[in-house]
Design a protein around this motif. Sequence first.
Motif, PDB file in Angstrom:
ATOM      1  N   ALA A 272     -12.930   4.315  24.023  1.00  8.01           N
ATOM      2  CA  ALA A 272     -13.454   4.469  25.379  1.00  8.01           C
ATOM      3  C   ALA A 272     -12.278   4.725  26.319  1.00  8.01           C
ATOM      4  CB  ALA A 272     -14.212   3.215  25.815  1.00  8.01           C
ATOM      5  N   VAL A 273     -12.380   5.769  27.126  1.00  5.43           N
ATOM      6  CA  VAL A 273     -11.315   6.150  28.050  1.00  5.43           C
ATOM      7  C   VAL A 273     -11.862   6.120  29.475  1.00  5.43           C
ATOM      8  CG1 VAL A 273      -9.670   7.942  28.712  1.00  5.43           C
ATOM      9  CG2 VAL A 273     -10.281   7.648  26.296  1.00  5.43           C
TER      10      VAL A 273
ATOM     11  N   GLU B 286      -3.532  10.016  21.780  1.00 12.18           N
ATOM     12  CA  GLU B 286      -3.560  10.413  20.371  1.00 12.18           C
ATOM     13  C   GLU B 286      -3.368   9.214  19.444  1.00 12.18           C
ATOM     14  OE1 GLU B 286      -4.446  13.160  19.073  1.00 12.18           O
ATOM     15  OE2 GLU B 286      -4.627  14.287  20.944  1.00 12.18           O
ATOM     16  N   GLU B 287      -2.474   8.309  19.814  1.00  6.63           N
ATOM     17  CA  GLU B 287      -2.259   7.135  18.970  1.00  6.63           C
ATOM     18  C   GLU B 287      -3.476   6.214  18.976  1.00  6.63           C
ATOM     19  OE1 GLU B 287      -0.499   4.483  16.342  1.00  6.63           O
ATOM     20  OE2 GLU B 287       0.036   6.552  16.844  1.00  6.63           O
ATOM     21  N   MET B 288      -4.069   5.977  20.142  1.00  6.13           N
ATOM     22  CA  MET B 288      -5.226   5.093  20.203  1.00  6.13           C
ATOM     23  C   MET B 288      -6.440   5.730  19.531  1.00  6.13           C
ATOM     24  SD  MET B 288      -4.954   3.117  23.865  1.00  6.13           S
ATOM     25  CE  MET B 288      -6.007   1.767  23.329  1.00  6.13           C
ATOM     26  N   LEU B 289      -6.548   7.054  19.588  1.00  5.27           N
ATOM     27  CA  LEU B 289      -7.637   7.718  18.866  1.00  5.27           C
ATOM     28  C   LEU B 289      -7.495   7.482  17.373  1.00  5.27           C
ATOM     29  CD1 LEU B 289     -10.130   9.512  19.063  1.00  5.27           C
ATOM     30  CD2 LEU B 289      -8.619  11.510  19.017  1.00  5.27           C
ATOM     31  N   ASP B 290      -6.274   7.553  16.861  1.00  6.33           N
ATOM     32  CA  ASP B 290      -6.048   7.241  15.439  1.00  6.33           C
ATOM     33  C   ASP B 290      -6.352   5.781  15.150  1.00  6.33           C
ATOM     34  OD1 ASP B 290      -5.276   9.829  14.875  1.00  6.33           O
ATOM     35  OD2 ASP B 290      -3.123   9.407  14.949  1.00  6.33           O
TER      36      ASP B 290
ATOM     37  N   ARG C 231     -10.152   2.067  13.066  1.00  8.35           N
ATOM     38  CA  ARG C 231     -10.250   0.723  12.491  1.00  8.35           C
ATOM     39  C   ARG C 231     -10.926  -0.281  13.418  1.00  8.35           C
ATOM     40  NH1 ARG C 231      -5.430   2.815  10.697  1.00  8.35           N
ATOM     41  NH2 ARG C 231      -4.211   2.045  12.463  1.00  8.35           N
ATOM     42  N   ALA C 232     -10.923   0.011  14.723  1.00 10.76           N
ATOM     43  CA  ALA C 232     -11.511  -0.934  15.685  1.00 10.76           C
ATOM     44  C   ALA C 232     -11.814  -0.202  16.981  1.00 10.76           C
ATOM     45  CB  ALA C 232     -10.550  -2.096  15.949  1.00 10.76           C
ATOM     46  N   PRO C 233     -12.856  -0.596  17.695  1.00  8.22           N
ATOM     47  CA  PRO C 233     -13.137   0.016  18.993  1.00  8.22           C
ATOM     48  C   PRO C 233     -12.080  -0.403  20.011  1.00  8.22           C
ATOM     49  CG  PRO C 233     -14.572  -1.854  18.640  1.00  8.22           C
ATOM     50  CD  PRO C 233     -13.820  -1.666  17.356  1.00  8.22           C
ATOM     51  N   LEU C 234     -11.632   0.556  20.817  1.00  2.00           N
ATOM     52  CA  LEU C 234     -10.547   0.314  21.753  1.00  2.00           C
ATOM     53  C   LEU C 234     -10.896   0.854  23.130  1.00  2.00           C
ATOM     54  CD1 LEU C 234      -7.538   1.427  19.486  1.00  2.00           C
ATOM     55  CD2 LEU C 234      -8.399  -0.905  19.837  1.00  2.00           C
ATOM     56  N   VAL C 235     -10.197   0.336  24.135  1.00  3.07           N
ATOM     57  CA  VAL C 235     -10.317   0.808  25.516  1.00  3.07           C
ATOM     58  C   VAL C 235      -8.962   1.329  25.970  1.00  3.07           C
ATOM     59  CG1 VAL C 235     -10.745   0.147  27.909  1.00  3.07           C
ATOM     60  CG2 VAL C 235     -12.158  -0.811  26.078  1.00  3.07           C
ATOM     61  N   MET C 236      -8.951   2.542  26.488  1.00  2.00           N
ATOM     62  CA  MET C 236      -7.748   3.140  27.072  1.00  2.00           C
ATOM     63  C   MET C 236      -7.996   3.396  28.547  1.00  2.00           C
ATOM     64  SD  MET C 236      -5.950   6.810  26.196  1.00  2.00           S
ATOM     65  CE  MET C 236      -4.851   7.578  27.403  1.00  2.00           C
ATOM     66  N   GLY C 237      -7.303   2.677  29.396  1.00  2.00           N
ATOM     67  CA  GLY C 237      -7.389   2.896  30.827  1.00  2.00           C
ATOM     68  C   GLY C 237      -6.167   3.640  31.337  1.00  2.00           C
ATOM     69  N   ILE C 238      -6.351   4.405  32.387  1.00  2.00           N
ATOM     70  CA  ILE C 238      -5.254   5.120  33.049  1.00  2.00           C
ATOM     71  C   ILE C 238      -5.349   4.784  34.534  1.00  2.00           C
ATOM     72  CG2 ILE C 238      -4.197   7.356  33.523  1.00  2.00           C
ATOM     73  CD1 ILE C 238      -5.796   8.449  31.098  1.00  2.00           C
ATOM     74  N   ALA C 239      -4.318   4.155  35.085  1.00  2.00           N
ATOM     75  CA  ALA C 239      -4.334   3.712  36.480  1.00  2.00           C
ATOM     76  C   ALA C 239      -3.544   4.694  37.341  1.00  2.00           C
ATOM     77  CB  ALA C 239      -3.749   2.305  36.602  1.00  2.00           C
TER      78      ALA C 239
ATOM     79  N   TRP D 196     -15.387   8.446  24.183  1.00  2.00           N
ATOM     80  CA  TRP D 196     -16.331   8.137  25.254  1.00  2.00           C
ATOM     81  C   TRP D 196     -15.551   8.090  26.551  1.00  2.00           C
ATOM     82  CZ3 TRP D 196     -18.464   2.701  26.662  1.00  2.00           C
ATOM     83  CH2 TRP D 196     -19.513   2.821  27.580  1.00  2.00           C
ATOM     84  N   ILE D 197     -15.674   9.120  27.387  1.00  2.00           N
ATOM     85  CA  ILE D 197     -15.022   9.159  28.689  1.00  2.00           C
ATOM     86  C   ILE D 197     -15.996   8.576  29.694  1.00  2.00           C
ATOM     87  CG2 ILE D 197     -13.934  10.614  30.423  1.00  2.00           C
ATOM     88  CD1 ILE D 197     -13.326  12.640  28.222  1.00  2.00           C
ATOM     89  N   THR D 198     -15.619   7.482  30.334  1.00  2.00           N
ATOM     90  CA  THR D 198     -16.612   6.668  31.027  1.00  2.00           C
ATOM     91  C   THR D 198     -15.985   5.933  32.210  1.00  2.00           C
ATOM     92  OG1 THR D 198     -18.322   4.995  30.624  1.00  2.00           O
ATOM     93  CG2 THR D 198     -16.246   4.731  29.403  1.00  2.00           C
ATOM     94  N   THR D 199     -16.592   4.854  32.634  1.00  2.00           N
ATOM     95  CA  THR D 199     -16.099   4.025  33.734  1.00  2.00           C
ATOM     96  C   THR D 199     -15.938   2.587  33.241  1.00  2.00           C
ATOM     97  OG1 THR D 199     -18.332   3.464  34.480  1.00  2.00           O
ATOM     98  CG2 THR D 199     -17.307   5.454  35.419  1.00  2.00           C
TER      99      THR D 199
END
Length: 299
Positions: free
Chosen positions: A36-37, A237-241, A245-253, A283-286
């Motif tokens: 999730a981004v 790219e690293e978090m997508l890889d 193995r696990a669902p992750l959240v990537m935030g950009i501030a 998943w590009i989201t909020t």
Amino acid sequence: MRSTSDPRSTSDHGRYGYSALPDRPVYDWPGGKRLAVYLGLNLETFAFGEGLGAELAPGGPQPDVLNYAWRDWGNRVGAWRIRDLLDELGLPAGVLANSNLYRDCPGLIEAFRARGDEIVAHGRTNAERQGALDEASERALIAEATAVIARAEGRTPAGWLGPWISQSPATPDLLAEAGYRYLLDWAHDDQPIWFATRDGGRILSVPYPQELNDIPAIVARKETGTHFAEMIVETFEEMLDQSRRAPLVMGIALHPYIVGQPHRLRPLRRALRHIAERRDAVWITTPGAIAEHAASLQG
């Protein structure tokens, strides 16, 4: 999504216990996605002649016109350029908004509301820290900011980010008691984590970035706009890889007075276009949508 462990096992804050990411249950974000981004766009207002604020250069005696004007440029120019960029790429945002902006910059938050962006409460102004207040004063600050946003938006905000990532020992309790469903202040994990609050309550912590955050990267560490954009792409790219193995959240501030500057906006455009072109894989989201989905998986 399950609670990670007994928060009483934590030595100091008592909000959550230790949980190793590889040991947790695996789940999916909507559409079977694992990453999730979200973009956290900070729209902030500052007091002239007093209070806190990021500095382009070491400030002198008040009124500090140099730094005040630099920050004000973000609301007058930079934020609008970022809005156009998000429109161009078809990207949503979580708008982290100081409530005083409705008074100080009429039409600014409204422009992002018109895009359908989530409005997240971000205190009254970034000229102050809530963590320095006593509990009654902090409760009043939260109530005031919440009421202003709710009146303008027609709904109570679901999430909160404290100005300057400032919390008192009681902040999660006060937010839960005020009806908030999630907070963004903690950068301690890559997944949403339940925080225990007093009287048996709880509030969800959604990861907020301090690495992919233009203030620490550009103002504090003196990274260039190009390097910051490269950090975004490499992290993506690293978090997508890793998300296999696990669902992750990537935030950009992002802060308009920093990345809205033309020499930083251009590399930012390249980085965000890179993510937008992979929207089929993520998943590009909020942040609010992340919190809502995570809370629906509670067990």
